[in-house]
Design a protein around this motif. Structure first.
Motif, PDB file in Angstrom:
ATOM      1  N   HIS A 215       9.615   0.992  14.769  1.00 25.96           N
ATOM      2  CA  HIS A 215      10.858   1.412  15.006  1.00 25.96           C
ATOM      3  C   HIS A 215      11.522   0.043  15.858  1.00 25.96           C
ATOM      4  CE1 HIS A 215      14.216   3.817  16.045  1.00 25.96           C
ATOM      5  NE2 HIS A 215      14.243   3.890  14.773  1.00 25.96           N
ATOM      6  N   GLN A 216      11.045  -0.013  17.009  1.00 23.08           N
ATOM      7  CA  GLN A 216      11.397  -1.161  17.297  1.00 23.08           C
ATOM      8  C   GLN A 216      11.524  -2.697  16.640  1.00 23.08           C
ATOM      9  OE1 GLN A 216       8.611  -1.531  21.099  1.00 23.08           O
ATOM     10  NE2 GLN A 216       8.976   0.615  22.018  1.00 23.08           N
ATOM     11  N   PHE A 217      10.921  -2.804  15.814  1.00 23.70           N
ATOM     12  CA  PHE A 217      11.071  -3.426  15.087  1.00 23.70           C
ATOM     13  C   PHE A 217      12.306  -3.488  14.200  1.00 23.70           C
ATOM     14  CE2 PHE A 217       6.405  -4.062  14.398  1.00 23.70           C
ATOM     15  CZ  PHE A 217       6.250  -5.204  15.945  1.00 23.70           C
ATOM     16  N   ILE A 218      12.318  -2.689  13.553  1.00 26.83           N
ATOM     17  CA  ILE A 218      13.385  -2.308  13.163  1.00 26.83           C
ATOM     18  C   ILE A 218      15.189  -2.459  13.954  1.00 26.83           C
ATOM     19  CG2 ILE A 218      15.322  -0.352  11.694  1.00 26.83           C
ATOM     20  CD1 ILE A 218      13.132   0.601  10.695  1.00 26.83           C
ATOM     21  N   THR A 219      14.735  -1.622  14.653  1.00 26.16           N
ATOM     22  CA  THR A 219      15.963  -1.892  16.077  1.00 26.16           C
ATOM     23  C   THR A 219      16.547  -3.495  16.717  1.00 26.16           C
ATOM     24  OG1 THR A 219      15.745   0.631  16.718  1.00 26.16           O
ATOM     25  CG2 THR A 219      17.301  -1.121  17.830  1.00 26.16           C
ATOM     26  N   LYS A 220      15.525  -4.036  16.440  1.00 28.19           N
ATOM     27  CA  LYS A 220      15.477  -5.486  16.707  1.00 28.19           C
ATOM     28  C   LYS A 220      15.958  -6.196  15.730  1.00 28.19           C
ATOM     29  CE  LYS A 220      13.517  -9.818  18.731  1.00 28.19           C
ATOM     30  NZ  LYS A 220      11.842  -9.749  19.109  1.00 28.19           N
TER      31      LYS A 220
ATOM     32  N   GLU B  40      -7.463   4.850  -1.176  1.00 25.12           N
ATOM     33  CA  GLU B  40      -9.043   5.148  -0.170  1.00 25.12           C
ATOM     34  C   GLU B  40      -8.234   3.400   0.306  1.00 25.12           C
ATOM     35  OE1 GLU B  40     -13.254   4.898  -0.273  1.00 25.12           O
ATOM     36  OE2 GLU B  40     -12.109   6.781  -2.394  1.00 25.12           O
ATOM     37  N   GLN B  41      -8.559   3.137   2.110  1.00 23.78           N
ATOM     38  CA  GLN B  41      -8.775   2.232   1.803  1.00 23.78           C
ATOM     39  C   GLN B  41     -10.447   2.018   2.762  1.00 23.78           C
ATOM     40  OE1 GLN B  41      -5.532   1.541   4.795  1.00 23.78           O
ATOM     41  NE2 GLN B  41      -5.629  -0.336   5.105  1.00 23.78           N
ATOM     42  N   HIS B  42     -10.577   0.599   2.020  1.00 20.49           N
ATOM     43  CA  HIS B  42     -12.417   0.633   2.504  1.00 20.49           C
ATOM     44  C   HIS B  42     -12.078  -1.240   3.916  1.00 20.49           C
ATOM     45  CE1 HIS B  42     -13.690   2.980  -0.869  1.00 20.49           C
ATOM     46  NE2 HIS B  42     -12.797   2.341  -1.662  1.00 20.49           N
ATOM     47  N   GLN B  43     -10.984  -1.706   4.069  1.00 17.19           N
ATOM     48  CA  GLN B  43     -11.329  -2.231   4.860  1.00 17.19           C
ATOM     49  C   GLN B  43      -9.726  -2.290   5.853  1.00 17.19           C
ATOM     50  OE1 GLN B  43     -11.811  -6.053   3.104  1.00 17.19           O
ATOM     51  NE2 GLN B  43      -9.654  -6.318   2.464  1.00 17.19           N
ATOM     52  N   ASP B  44      -9.771  -2.909   6.921  1.00 11.01           N
ATOM     53  CA  ASP B  44      -8.926  -3.360   8.177  1.00 11.01           C
ATOM     54  C   ASP B  44      -8.040  -4.021   7.276  1.00 11.01           C
ATOM     55  OD1 ASP B  44      -9.800  -1.528   9.280  1.00 11.01           O
ATOM     56  OD2 ASP B  44     -10.522  -3.097  11.041  1.00 11.01           O
ATOM     57  N   LEU B  45      -6.104  -3.733   6.888  1.00  6.62           N
ATOM     58  CA  LEU B  45      -5.242  -5.015   6.359  1.00  6.62           C
ATOM     59  C   LEU B  45      -4.606  -5.246   7.527  1.00  6.62           C
ATOM     60  CD1 LEU B  45      -4.374  -2.266   3.917  1.00  6.62           C
ATOM     61  CD2 LEU B  45      -6.047  -4.303   3.496  1.00  6.62           C
ATOM     62  N   TRP B  46      -4.069  -6.712   7.405  1.00  5.50           N
ATOM     63  CA  TRP B  46      -3.443  -7.578   8.399  1.00  5.50           C
ATOM     64  C   TRP B  46      -2.845  -7.353   7.479  1.00  5.50           C
ATOM     65  CZ3 TRP B  46      -4.143  -8.009  13.567  1.00  5.50           C
ATOM     66  CH2 TRP B  46      -4.580  -7.855  13.838  1.00  5.50           C
ATOM     67  N   ILE B  47      -1.358  -7.340   7.877  1.00  9.35           N
ATOM     68  CA  ILE B  47       0.166  -7.647   7.114  1.00  9.35           C
ATOM     69  C   ILE B  47       1.011  -8.070   7.891  1.00  9.35           C
ATOM     70  CG2 ILE B  47       2.313  -6.290   5.910  1.00  9.35           C
ATOM     71  CD1 ILE B  47      -0.762  -5.545   4.823  1.00  9.35           C
ATOM     72  N   GLU B  48       1.325  -9.191   7.165  1.00 12.11           N
ATOM     73  CA  GLU B  48       3.116 -10.216   7.924  1.00 12.11           C
ATOM     74  C   GLU B  48       3.866  -9.337   6.842  1.00 12.11           C
ATOM     75  OE1 GLU B  48       3.605 -14.596   8.387  1.00 12.11           O
ATOM     76  OE2 GLU B  48       4.051 -13.848   6.033  1.00 12.11           O
ATOM     77  N   GLY B  49       4.582  -8.972   8.018  1.00 12.13           N
ATOM     78  CA  GLY B  49       6.175  -8.149   7.009  1.00 12.13           C
ATOM     79  C   GLY B  49       7.310  -9.436   7.752  1.00 12.13           C
ATOM     80  N   ILE B  50       7.772  -9.462   6.928  1.00 12.86           N
ATOM     81  CA  ILE B  50       9.490 -10.088   7.228  1.00 12.86           C
ATOM     82  C   ILE B  50      10.952  -8.797   7.016  1.00 12.86           C
ATOM     83  CG2 ILE B  50      11.080 -11.561   6.114  1.00 12.86           C
ATOM     84  CD1 ILE B  50       8.656 -13.027   5.064  1.00 12.86           C
ATOM     85  N   ILE B  51      11.320  -9.020   8.172  1.00 11.19           N
ATOM     86  CA  ILE B  51      12.500  -7.949   7.944  1.00 11.19           C
ATOM     87  C   ILE B  51      13.434  -8.214   8.273  1.00 11.19           C
ATOM     88  CG2 ILE B  51      12.596  -5.816   9.552  1.00 11.19           C
ATOM     89  CD1 ILE B  51      10.033  -6.335  10.195  1.00 11.19           C
ATOM     90  N   LYS B  52      14.344  -7.861   7.532  1.00 12.12           N
ATOM     91  CA  LYS B  52      16.003  -8.426   6.798  1.00 12.12           C
ATOM     92  C   LYS B  52      16.630  -7.563   7.250  1.00 12.12           C
ATOM     93  CE  LYS B  52      18.589 -11.417   3.940  1.00 12.12           C
ATOM     94  NZ  LYS B  52      19.528 -11.430   4.691  1.00 12.12           N
ATOM     95  N   PRO B  53      17.867  -7.487   7.522  1.00 15.68           N
ATOM     96  CA  PRO B  53      19.566  -6.507   8.164  1.00 15.68           C
ATOM     97  C   PRO B  53      19.395  -6.483   6.915  1.00 15.68           C
ATOM     98  CG  PRO B  53      19.412  -8.535   9.465  1.00 15.68           C
ATOM     99  CD  PRO B  53      17.926  -8.998   9.270  1.00 15.68           C
TER     100      PRO B  53
END
Length: 165
Positions: free
Chosen positions: A67-72, A99-112
């Motif tokens: 939510h802080q990412f969204i606000t920023k 089902e999720q079998h492994q840890d996931l690393w995600i890159e997010g691009i957030i645009k207003p």
């Protein structure tokens, strides 16, 4: 191709065929819409989250951070890129059958973005970068370790503070 030749149904089919997930979040962190994600390997298209908030589907600390990412993003009116980690404990309510079998690393691009009705939202594109993340870790380890001895290379110690007890 003239844009007027595409129906709204065709636009939605195009958006749903995107390899990464695209989320539309309200200022309050509500999932307004979800598209794509066919190649993200998360086991779901996440459409089950529409109408729910971040706080409904993940632990409070993680939901607060998102939510802080969204606000920023909205306050600065600038896109930002973030990298975050998911595992099965992070999602309180995985969609049925996923089902999720492994840890996931995600890159997010957030645009207003401002909707036609004046409502401020963010467009959040989420790309699974798990393989890239683990490759970067492996390359770092290889660059810091002597191949013959397995010891850390001396270059790893430059700039380090040594404490003598």
């Amino acid at each position: 191709m003239n844009n007027s030749n595409l129906s709204s149904q065709q636009y939605f089919r195009i958006l749903d065929s995107l390899p990464e997930h695209v989320f539309i979040f309200s200022e309050q962190g509500e999932y307004l819409s979800v598209f794509g994600g066919q190649e993200n390997k998360v086991g779901s298209d996440c459409k089950e989250y529409i109408g729910r908030t971040l706080f409904d589907v993940m632990p409070a600390d993680m939901a607060s951070q998102f939510h802080q990412f969204i606000t920023k993003t909205l306050d600065s009116n600038q896109s930002q890129t973030v990298k975050y980690h998911f595992n099965s404990q992070h999602l309180q309510d995985l969609p049925f059958g996923s089902e999720q079998h492994q840890d996931l690393w995600i890159e997010g691009i957030i645009k207003p973005f401002v909707m036609d009705d004046g409502k401020r939202v963010v467009i959040w594109t989420a790309r699974n970068v798990t393989d890239k993340h683990y490759m970067e870790i492996k390359l770092k380890e290889l660059s810091e370790t002597d191949a013959l001895t397995g010891d850390l290379k001396s270059s790893c110690f430059y700039g380090a503070t040594v404490l003598i007890a």
